[in-house]
Design an enzyme around this catalytic site. Structure first.
Site, PDB file in Angstrom:
ATOM      1  N   TYR A 141      -6.583  10.792  -9.913  1.00  0.00           N
ATOM      2  CA  TYR A 141      -6.237  10.162 -11.193  1.00  0.00           C
ATOM      3  C   TYR A 141      -7.187  10.596 -12.314  1.00  0.00           C
ATOM      4  O   TYR A 141      -6.840  10.516 -13.486  1.00  0.00           O
ATOM      5  CB  TYR A 141      -6.280   8.627 -11.085  1.00  0.00           C
ATOM      6  CG  TYR A 141      -5.186   8.014 -10.226  1.00  0.00           C
ATOM      7  CD1 TYR A 141      -4.214   8.798  -9.616  1.00  0.00           C
ATOM      8  CD2 TYR A 141      -5.128   6.651 -10.019  1.00  0.00           C
ATOM      9  CE1 TYR A 141      -3.226   8.246  -8.832  1.00  0.00           C
ATOM     10  CE2 TYR A 141      -4.136   6.083  -9.234  1.00  0.00           C
ATOM     11  CZ  TYR A 141      -3.191   6.883  -8.634  1.00  0.00           C
ATOM     12  OH  TYR A 141      -2.211   6.317  -7.856  1.00  0.00           O
ATOM     13  N   LYS A 186      -6.511  11.555   4.557  1.00  0.00           N
ATOM     14  CA  LYS A 186      -5.468  12.522   4.944  1.00  0.00           C
ATOM     15  C   LYS A 186      -6.208  13.790   5.369  1.00  0.00           C
ATOM     16  O   LYS A 186      -6.013  14.884   4.815  1.00  0.00           O
ATOM     17  CB  LYS A 186      -4.523  12.755   3.745  1.00  0.00           C
ATOM     18  CG  LYS A 186      -3.301  13.588   4.047  1.00  0.00           C
ATOM     19  CD  LYS A 186      -2.265  12.885   4.898  1.00  0.00           C
ATOM     20  CE  LYS A 186      -1.097  13.814   5.191  1.00  0.00           C
ATOM     21  NZ  LYS A 186      -0.217  13.328   6.265  1.00  0.00           N
ATOM     22  N   ASP A 219      -0.412   8.238   6.058  1.00  0.00           N
ATOM     23  CA  ASP A 219       0.999   8.018   6.410  1.00  0.00           C
ATOM     24  C   ASP A 219       1.094   7.043   7.584  1.00  0.00           C
ATOM     25  O   ASP A 219       1.943   6.143   7.606  1.00  0.00           O
ATOM     26  CB  ASP A 219       1.723   9.335   6.694  1.00  0.00           C
ATOM     27  CG  ASP A 219       0.869  10.355   7.425  1.00  0.00           C
ATOM     28  OD1 ASP A 219      -0.350  10.112   7.576  1.00  0.00           O
ATOM     29  OD2 ASP A 219       1.397  11.384   7.875  1.00  0.00           O
ATOM     30  N   ASP A 243      -4.111   2.639  -4.249  1.00  0.00           N
ATOM     31  CA  ASP A 243      -3.137   2.157  -5.218  1.00  0.00           C
ATOM     32  C   ASP A 243      -1.816   1.859  -4.512  1.00  0.00           C
ATOM     33  O   ASP A 243      -1.194   0.803  -4.682  1.00  0.00           O
ATOM     34  CB  ASP A 243      -2.942   3.256  -6.285  1.00  0.00           C
ATOM     35  CG  ASP A 243      -2.223   2.750  -7.511  1.00  0.00           C
ATOM     36  OD1 ASP A 243      -2.003   1.531  -7.610  1.00  0.00           O
ATOM     37  OD2 ASP A 243      -1.874   3.586  -8.367  1.00  0.00           O
ATOM     38  N   ASP A 247      -0.172  -2.173  -3.000  1.00  0.00           N
ATOM     39  CA  ASP A 247       1.124  -2.738  -3.393  1.00  0.00           C
ATOM     40  C   ASP A 247       1.971  -3.017  -2.157  1.00  0.00           C
ATOM     41  O   ASP A 247       2.672  -4.032  -2.081  1.00  0.00           O
ATOM     42  CB  ASP A 247       1.876  -1.787  -4.335  1.00  0.00           C
ATOM     43  CG  ASP A 247       1.619  -2.137  -5.800  1.00  0.00           C
ATOM     44  OD1 ASP A 247       0.516  -2.646  -6.080  1.00  0.00           O
ATOM     45  OD2 ASP A 247       2.508  -1.920  -6.633  1.00  0.00           O
TER      46      ASP A 247
END
Ligand code: NAD
Length: 353
Positions: A141, A186, A219, A243, A247
């Site tokens: 980001y 990852k 994942d 992020d 959620d």
């Protein structure tokens, strides 16, 4: 104790839920003999309307002087033109960066009485109690962005010290909880994740050998969060993965309106806000769920002011109000009755002991 708290109500339902949390803080101060002083300042769209700047200097100065900051939410259709030079979210990103807040803490605790409000099966949810710790100031980001006619790129960079400081925050939390830390990366494809994993493994081995460390690819973590949410205690991860996963985790609890968050840095000053946005669709109608903002005030008491008993009293009051059957509109079916933002706040205040 004495404390200065800056309130940044912001936009949409922000002022309504912040006012609810403010009432709760005043009640706590009175009952426990503390003296809290409040400064109300502008941020987001409300600040753009007044002075053309989503984070005026007076707001920054007040936050820097304060022991803690309580924020509502920013944004809304009035300021959503993507080509606008100034946007409400810039205020939020800038205040986090000015205050050096690199760790975002999101507790996800399922309240038994709300299990029917979650889309997941009840037997998966009983006893779910985790904190997701998201790195807030690094990663993709914040990396360099490029764009040509036919291509675009976003650079993802992490430095060892950035990984160390966030993993330390998460490990300290895990040490004070059930002693389980899950690091999400990852590392099979990303070099930043391989650095993340090396640093995490070493730091936990050297500084927190008593912790149980689990490492998951992002994942797989997305799947395990739904398959076995009860197993997680503290999850630590980088900015973008956090992020998305937070959620997803919020759905375990049933409504966005229930969940608090804390953004903290090296010192005790932090910024506390519900995880939801400004909900323009329900703004100004006294129907927003204030629990996320009130639970954020509880985190403020715990992490910035060190008032653990007072924080627990507020959290217990929320649980008791829910157990007594109090429900705002987001927690019931369309044909069921509900109470207002102020009604829910009254009940929570009555339950503080
Ligand atoms: P949102 O969280 O505002 O709303 C999503 C849905 O959840 C809406 O239907 C809303 O009514 C409902 N909801 C949210 N909070 C609720 C509460 N406390 N009680 C009851 N229902 C609630 O997300 P959105 O609609 O995607 O975004 C609206 C605006 O908020 C946008 O401008 C967005 O940029 C901004 N936003 C701000 C923040 C922030 O300030 N940290 C975070 C997310 C979105």
């Amino acid at each position: 104790m004495e404390a200065l708290i800056t309130l940044l109500p912001g936009d949409g339902i922000g002022p309504e839920v912040t006012s609810a949390a403010h009432r709760v803080l005043k009640e706590v101060a009175q009952r426990y003999g503390h003296s809290f002083e409040y400064k109300v300042e502008l941020i987001g769209g409300a600040a753009i309307d007044v002075c053309g700047d989503p984070l005026p200097d007076a707001t920054v100065a007040s936050c820097q002087r304060s022991d803690a900051v309580l924020l509502g939410a920013v944004g809304g259709p009035k300021w959503s033109d993507p080509n606008a030079a100034v946007r409400p979210e810039q205020g939020l990103l800038k205040i986090r960066s000015v205050l050096g807040l690199f760790a975002n803490l999101r507790p996800v605790s399922v309240i038994d009485d709300l299990i029917p409000a979650s889309p997941l099966r009840a037997e998966l949810l009983t006893g779910v109690d985790m904190i997701v710790v998201r790195e807030l100031t690094g990663g993709i980001y914040f990396g360099e962005k490029t764009r040509s006619e036919t291509s675009a790129s976003d650079l993802c960079t992490y430095h060892t010290h950035e990984v160390e400081r966030i993993v330390r925050v998460a490990a300290q939390l895990a040490s004070a909880r059930r002693g389980k830390l899950c690091s999400v990366d990852k590392a099979n494809v990303l070099e930043t994740s391989r650095l993340w994993r090396d640093v995490t493994d070493r730091l936990i081995r050297d500084e927190f050998p008593e912790l149980e460390l689990e490492t998951l690819l992002v994942d797989a973590a997305a799947m395990h969060l739904l398959k076995r949410p009860r197993d997680f205690d503290v999850i630590v991860t980088e900015n973008m993965f956090g992020d998305i996963l937070t959620d997803e985790a919020s759905m375990l609890v049933g409504s966005l309106g229930m969940l608090p968050s804390a953004s903290i840095g090296a010192g005790s000053r932090g910024l506390y806000e519900p995880i939801h946005g400004s909900a323009p669709d329900i703004a100004g109608r006294d129907i927003a769920n204030p629990c996320g903002s009130i639970a954020s005030a509880a985190m403020l008491l715990r992490y910035s002011l060190g008032l653990n008993d007072e924080a627990s009293a507020v959290e217990t009051a929320i649980t008791r109000a829910i157990a007594s059957g109090a429900r705002t509109a987001d927690l019931v079916a369309a044909d069921e009755s509900s109470i207002t933002t102020s009604g829910m706040t009254d009940l929570i205040i009555n339950e503080i002991s």
